[in-house]
Design an enzyme around this catalytic site. Structure first.
Site, mmCIF file in Angstrom:
data_model
loop_
_atom_site.group_PDB
_atom_site.id
_atom_site.type_symbol
_atom_site.label_atom_id
_atom_site.label_comp_id
_atom_site.label_asym_id
_atom_site.label_seq_id
_atom_site.Cartn_x
_atom_site.Cartn_y
_atom_site.Cartn_z
ATOM 1 N N MET A 46 16.944 -38.620 1.978
ATOM 2 C CA MET A 46 18.234 -38.102 2.429
ATOM 3 C C MET A 46 18.058 -36.713 3.057
ATOM 4 O O MET A 46 16.949 -36.202 3.143
ATOM 5 C CB MET A 46 19.223 -38.067 1.267
ATOM 6 C CG MET A 46 19.640 -39.462 0.777
ATOM 7 S SD MET A 46 20.956 -39.418 -0.449
ATOM 8 C CE MET A 46 20.038 -38.859 -1.870
ATOM 9 N N CYS A 47 19.147 -36.110 3.414
ATOM 10 C CA CYS A 47 19.148 -34.849 4.157
ATOM 11 C C CYS A 47 19.030 -33.655 3.209
ATOM 12 O O CYS A 47 18.967 -33.801 1.996
ATOM 13 C CB CYS A 47 20.428 -34.738 4.972
ATOM 14 S SG CYS A 47 20.799 -36.213 5.946
ATOM 15 N N GLN A 48 18.996 -32.462 3.787
ATOM 16 C CA GLN A 48 19.043 -31.239 2.994
ATOM 17 C C GLN A 48 20.060 -30.275 3.593
ATOM 18 O O GLN A 48 20.292 -30.274 4.809
ATOM 19 C CB GLN A 48 17.670 -30.577 2.891
ATOM 20 C CG GLN A 48 16.701 -31.353 2.012
ATOM 21 C CD GLN A 48 15.605 -30.483 1.432
ATOM 22 O OE1 GLN A 48 15.661 -29.255 1.471
ATOM 23 N NE2 GLN A 48 14.594 -31.116 0.874
ATOM 24 N N HIS B 262 21.838 -27.772 8.279
ATOM 25 C CA HIS B 262 21.536 -29.131 7.817
ATOM 26 C C HIS B 262 20.282 -29.635 8.514
ATOM 27 O O HIS B 262 20.092 -29.395 9.713
ATOM 28 C CB HIS B 262 22.726 -30.044 8.172
ATOM 29 C CG HIS B 262 22.600 -31.467 7.736
ATOM 30 N ND1 HIS B 262 21.972 -32.421 8.520
ATOM 31 C CD2 HIS B 262 23.034 -32.113 6.630
ATOM 32 C CE1 HIS B 262 22.037 -33.593 7.894
ATOM 33 N NE2 HIS B 262 22.671 -33.429 6.745
ATOM 34 N N ILE B 263 19.404 -30.293 7.779
ATOM 35 C CA ILE B 263 18.306 -31.050 8.382
ATOM 36 C C ILE B 263 18.467 -32.501 7.945
ATOM 37 O O ILE B 263 18.773 -32.777 6.786
ATOM 38 C CB ILE B 263 16.923 -30.491 8.003
ATOM 39 C CG1 ILE B 263 16.794 -30.256 6.505
ATOM 40 C CG2 ILE B 263 16.627 -29.216 8.781
ATOM 41 C CD1 ILE B 263 15.401 -29.809 6.082
#
Length: 255
Positions: free
Chosen positions: A1-3, A77-78
């Site tokens: 998932m994202c970070q 956000h990444i």
């Protein structure tokens, strides 16, 4: 998932140090390479940068690392795509207007069977569950409070109920801001730190870079940083509880 990465301060501050380490997770020290984005509030406006390239290869990310844009509210956000293809339209953070203010939102998670009916002015442009959740949040806030911005306590209580409902469909770690407060909800992993006088040094966990904050701050400065995983190796980060919503104003937790 994202970070996720967020910053909330009592005075305009740059996020170059934190973003430098965070961006490395977008394809170098971690696998979140499906796009990135960052938004800076400046007065009533927002500087908004997104790119479908990874944060470690994007020339726009290099600009952010080298340009000390100062803001009291930042959301970054990444992306590691779970829903929606790799494209500019699917890059976080997303920006919409409500009550004459810009709202900025970013999400880490994977919502299943989340198909709310959207009947107001908010519609997704891309195909992510994240943007759908953002549109739903703003729609419900408008439905609940009408055309006027509610007091912070009322807004926070409504957001607690809405985030609890959305999190029933899957992990819903999110950052949300209107330029006056930063709302942070944790389903799985989220940490924060508040840096204030007396300031100390810190060393990034994703790059061999250190900074002595006492040399670049004043005794009155206070900075809260919120992130999916701690960014430094020599500071004490506080972990959110699962299901917890925290509100940051002027670099402090107020709710």
């Amino acid at each position: 998932m994202c970070q996720l990465l967020g910053m909330n301060c009592n005075t305009p501050t740059d996020i170059v140090f934190s973003f430098t380490g965070f961006a490395n997770r977008g394809g170098l020290t971690d696998h979140h390479s499906d796009g990135w984005g960052i938004a800076f509030f400046e007065g009533s406006g927002v500087r908004h940068f997104v790119d479908y390239q990874s944060a470690v290869t994007s020339p726009v990310a290099e600009l952010i690392k080298s340009c000390p844009i100062k803001s009291q509210h930042v959301i970054a956000h990444i992306r590691k795509a779970t829903q929606g293809r790799v494209s500019l339209a699917n890059c976080h953070p997303f920006v919409r207007e409500l009550w004459g203010r810009y709202w900025v939102f970013a999400h880490n998670g994977d919502l299943k069977n989340f198909t709310p009916t959207l009947h107001g002015p908010y519609r997704p442009v891309g195909t992510t569950d994240s943007e759908l959740a953002f549109c739903y949040l703003l729609q419900q806030l408008r439905n609940r409070f009408g055309e006027n911005l509610p007091p912070l306590a009322d807004l926070t209580q409504e957001l607690r109920e809405l985030t609890h409902y959305i999190a029933g469909h899957g992990p819903f770690n999110m950052l949300l801001s209107d330029g006056s407060a930063l709302f942070s909800h944790c389903s799985t992993n989220l940490y924060y730190i508040i840096r204030q006088h007396p300031f100390a040094s810190a060393h990034l966990s994703d790059q061999d870079v250190s900074v002595d904050f006492s040399e670049v701050t004043t005794s009155k400065d206070r900075v809260a940083v919120i992130v999916t995983q701690p960014l430094t190796t020599d500071e004490t980060w506080t972990q959110f509880q699962q299901g917890e919503l925290k509100v940051f104003v002027d670099g402090a937790v107020v709710e």
